[in-house]
Design an enzyme around this catalytic site. Structure first.
Site, short mmCIF file in Angstrom:
data_model
loop_
_atom_site.label_atom_id
_atom_site.label_comp_id
_atom_site.label_asym_id
_atom_site.label_seq_id
_atom_site.Cartn_x
_atom_site.Cartn_y
_atom_site.Cartn_z
N PRO A 264 67.47 4.41 -0.59
CA PRO A 264 67.54 5.86 -0.36
C PRO A 264 68.01 6.58 -1.61
O PRO A 264 68.55 5.97 -2.54
CB PRO A 264 68.58 5.97 0.76
CG PRO A 264 69.51 4.82 0.49
CD PRO A 264 68.63 3.70 -0.01
N TYR A 267 73.47 7.36 -0.38
CA TYR A 267 73.91 6.32 0.55
C TYR A 267 74.75 6.89 1.69
O TYR A 267 75.96 6.69 1.78
CB TYR A 267 74.66 5.23 -0.20
CG TYR A 267 73.74 4.44 -1.10
CD1 TYR A 267 72.86 3.49 -0.58
CD2 TYR A 267 73.71 4.67 -2.47
CE1 TYR A 267 72.00 2.78 -1.39
CE2 TYR A 267 72.85 3.96 -3.30
CZ TYR A 267 72.00 3.02 -2.75
OH TYR A 267 71.13 2.31 -3.56
N HIS A 270 70.24 8.74 6.72
CA HIS A 270 69.51 9.95 7.08
C HIS A 270 68.06 9.56 7.34
O HIS A 270 67.53 8.61 6.75
CB HIS A 270 69.62 11.01 5.99
CG HIS A 270 69.17 10.54 4.65
ND1 HIS A 270 69.91 9.68 3.86
CD2 HIS A 270 68.02 10.80 3.93
CE1 HIS A 270 69.27 9.44 2.73
NE2 HIS A 270 68.12 10.10 2.75
#
Length: 317
Positions: A264, A267, A270
């Site tokens: 992502p 961190y 989501h």
């Protein structure tokens, strides 16, 4: 060379003439990611027009025509020339609205007074760290196959080494210090709850490009690797409520694409929620993992699937 030049100079007036005779009828399609729009119209035929290989479509008694308009990409050389004199390029931008969260700011505006409405999105990171600079600089990219052993020895220690200040802007959203007016849906449950709001890359108007993001309230989930069967209530709840949030924009459940990135961009767990019509780099293999597949892997293959799996992804050098 002489032949090519003659052909070009002869062709250009023909194209200009056809465009002048073009009469707009409707927008067939548009793609904001490629800055392209497809227009349907008609051109009244004249004696100079050649016969088509197939029978041409007829609209309102005239031969149909399609015009495709595409914005040309920014030229680095032109930007360098425009910005070398006291950022004259940026000074020509007229901002219409904007917001700021921690070191990040974004706004919409017009690229010069001639624009009829905002046609530009501007993002600003200030003060920027070396990490920000490295992230956006053009770099070599390569495939990595991250085994559980590599995750435990390299990736996890890296994640745990990240200072909390790096995602302070996420905590600002969860605590509603900023962007609270943009929240589309919230489940306040501290374990299985989350906030859904428009992603800053979306203008919140064109539903074909709807892009929402769901940020979970709990702070112990950093990435896909942390998810197990005990998190299925959270994931199923999010999948269900994402459909509720999207319907506020007229986007139906079967028009949704829900996915999580690995690695992502930050961190804190989501989930991305987009219209299936929207396509972009974020949906590419090597980064996006569909939420339905994540739930299925955990529920039906192994409760600790993402602790045991080798996950391939693209990583910048």
């Amino acid at each position: 060379m002489d032949t090519d030049t003659s052909d070009n100079t002869g062709t250009l007036p023909q194209i200009e003439d056809l465009l002048r005779r073009f009469q707009f009828r409707e927008v067939l399609s548009d793609d904001t990611s490629s800055k392209t729009i497809w227009l349907l119209g008609v051109i009244a035929a004249d004696d100079s027009d050649k016969d088509a290989a197939e029978e041409p479509a007829v609209v309102a008694g005239h031969n149909a025509a399609i015009v495709v308009l595409e914005r040309i990409a920014f030229s680095p050389q032109a930007i360098e020339l425009g910005c070398c004199s006291n950022s004259v390029l940026l000074e020509s931008i007229l901002l219409a609205s904007g917001e700021r969260n921690d070191v990040y700011a974004w706004a919409t505006g017009q690229a010069g007074a001639a624009a009829l409405k905002p046609d530009l999105r501007v993002a600003l990171t200030y003060p920027a760290t070396q990490k920000h600079i490295d992230k956006h600089r053009r770099q070599l990219r390569m495939w990595v196959s991250e085994t559980p052993k590599l995750y435990a020895s390299i990736t996890k220690p890296f994640i745990e080494s990240q200072p909390a200040s790096r995602i302070q802007w996420v905590y600002n959203i969860l605590s509603k210090q900023v962007e609270s007016e943009h929240i589309v849906f919230e489940d306040p449950d501290p374990v299985n709850g989350f906030i859904i709001l428009p992603d800053l890359k979306w203008d919140a108007t064109n539903t074909d490009n709807m892009y929402l993001v769901a940020i979970v309230h709990r702070r112990d989930l950093k990435s896909l690797r942390d998810l197990t069967s005990m998190h299925l209530p959270l994931l199923n709840n999010l999948r269900c409520k994402a459909a509720v949030a999207a319907q506020k924009y007229g986007v139906q459940p079967d028009q949704l694409r829900l996915y999580v990135h690995y690695q992502p961009s930050y961190y804190h767990l989501h989930i991305h929620i987009t219209n299936v019509l929207l396509e972009g780099k974020g949906m590419l293999a090597g980064r996006a993992h569909l939420l339905d597949s994540v739930i299925d892997n955990i529920a039906n293959i192994a409760s600790d699937y993402y602790q045991r799996a080798t996950i391939p992804y693209v990583l910048g050098s």
